[in-house]
Scaffold this active site. Structure first.
Site, short mmCIF file in Angstrom:
data_model
loop_
_atom_site.label_atom_id
_atom_site.label_comp_id
_atom_site.label_asym_id
_atom_site.label_seq_id
_atom_site.Cartn_x
_atom_site.Cartn_y
_atom_site.Cartn_z
CG HIS A 1 -31.59 -26.26 30.90
ND1 HIS A 1 -30.59 -26.78 30.13
CD2 HIS A 1 -31.43 -24.90 30.88
CE1 HIS A 1 -29.84 -25.82 29.64
NE2 HIS A 1 -30.32 -24.66 30.09
CD GLU A 53 -30.65 -20.83 29.94
OE1 GLU A 53 -31.77 -20.84 29.41
OE2 GLU A 53 -29.92 -21.83 29.97
#
Length: 359
Positions: A257, A295
């Site tokens: 992330h 994602e």
């Protein structure tokens, strides 16, 4: 005409920095304030780049290995199109055995050459520690999941790489609670909050960071450019992550992330520096990592387009409890064989920024 870059700094993460200075076709490798090696880089018609020692040098292998590795990095980083860097067999004779044994060079008949796709898989110039690479495989259970026991989490410097088009190094270090004030400011930036949704008081962010520091499958990191903090990164082992049930996860898959906290570092020149550097760091950290996953939000079209340009393939769309996500994946083989540490020669094809990848 050969491209010039002065100076090129290597090995900063290891605490043993080396600088490569260039004057025309001559390279000087400097460590501890003195010139250790002098080489000559030539561009030969039909035979690409060719590197030799200035006569009558016959370097001692024990002293020269770090210096020639720095020279190889400098040449391959400033000439990303070069598929091979030829080495003069006579002047590299005393080093040839060490270079080939380490994969830093390869023999092709009577010739000796550096293959950048192999060079950039060696960890020494970029990684601060080799703990994860050498950690034995042992299956354990945690949180109801079976996975390899993970190595001790890093502290301090993790990775550093000099970026020719910035003239500065991108580096990653383990985050600590001393970074809470910076993280608190970044999480409350409206641009970051639109992607992450973590705005709030300092106490919230201190608890958030403390939880990740204590989590054995997550490593929170601060990214710097030229020593200045610019972004926050979370890397994780996918097998223990909430992502694992949504695809056929492998033991050493890594995920990530990111938030870019400083707005001036959101441009294309910076994305093309930190994004491949982060992927490089993850692949180097453990040679058993064959895939890196992400994602992002499934409807973030520009973000997905930029990830695809960086080598990620879109695998599928799925529903997390908090968002509809796209599973994206980068393969080790593609990253190294297509030399994606330097996408499009250093700058992405699109002027748009990558944006934020929320947690």
């Amino acid at each position: 005409m050969l491209q010039a870059t002065l100076p090129f700094r290597c090995g900063e993460a290891t605490g043993r920095p080396v600088e490569v200075f260039r004057d025309g076709d001559r390279l000087s490798v400097v460590s501890d304030g003195r010139v250790g090696l002098r080489l000559r880089l030539q561009e030969r018609n039909g035979h690409g780049l060719h590197l030799s020692f200035e006569e009558p040098a016959r370097p001692d292998p024990a002293e020269a290995l770090a210096g020639v590795t720095a020279a190889f990095e400098m040449v391959s980083a400033t000439h990303p199109e070069a598929e091979r860097i030829g080495l003069d067999p006579a002047s590299f004779a005393t080093l040839a055995e060490d270079l080939t044994a380490r994969g830093l060079a390869m023999r092709e008949g009577d010739a000796l050459a550096v293959d950048p796709t192999m060079l950039w898989q060696r960890p020494e110039p970029w990684l601060a520690s080799l703990v994860s690479r050498d950690f034995p495989a042992r299956p354990v259970m945690s949180g109801g999941k079976r996975h390899p026991q993970r190595p001790p989490k890093p502290t301090g410097a993790i990775y550093s790489r000099f970026i020719p088009w910035l003239g500065e190094a991108v580096a990653f270090r383990a985050a600590t609670l001393d970074d809470v004030d910076t993280l608190h400011r970044w999480f409350n930036d409206p641009v970051v909050d639109a992607a992450w949704g973590e705005a709030g008081p300092r106490a919230k962010h201190e608890a958030y960071l403390a939880g990740l520091i204590a989590d054995p499958h997550m490593i929170p990191m601060i990214g710097t450019i030229g020593g200045e903090p610019f972004g926050y990164f979370e890397i994780y082992w996918a097998k223990e992550n909430r992502l694992a049930p949504f695809y056929d996860v492998q033991d050493y898959d890594r995920g990530w992330h990111v938030l870019i906290g400083e707005s001036r570092f959101r441009g294309k020149a910076y994305i093309s520096a930190w994004l491949p550097s982060l992927m490089h760091a993850l692949f180097l950290d453990n040679p058993r990592t064959e895939r890196i996953v992400g994602e992002p939000k499934a409807d973030h079209v520009q973000q997905l387009r930029n990830l695809e340009r960086s080598g990620f393939a879109r695998i599928k769309t799925f529903d997390f409890p908090h968002k509809r996500a796209a599973l994206v994946m980068l393969l080790r083989e593609r990253f190294f064989c297509e030399r994606l540490w330097s996408p499009a020669g250093g700058l992405p094809a699109s002027p748009e920024t990558l944006g934020q990848l929320p947690g």
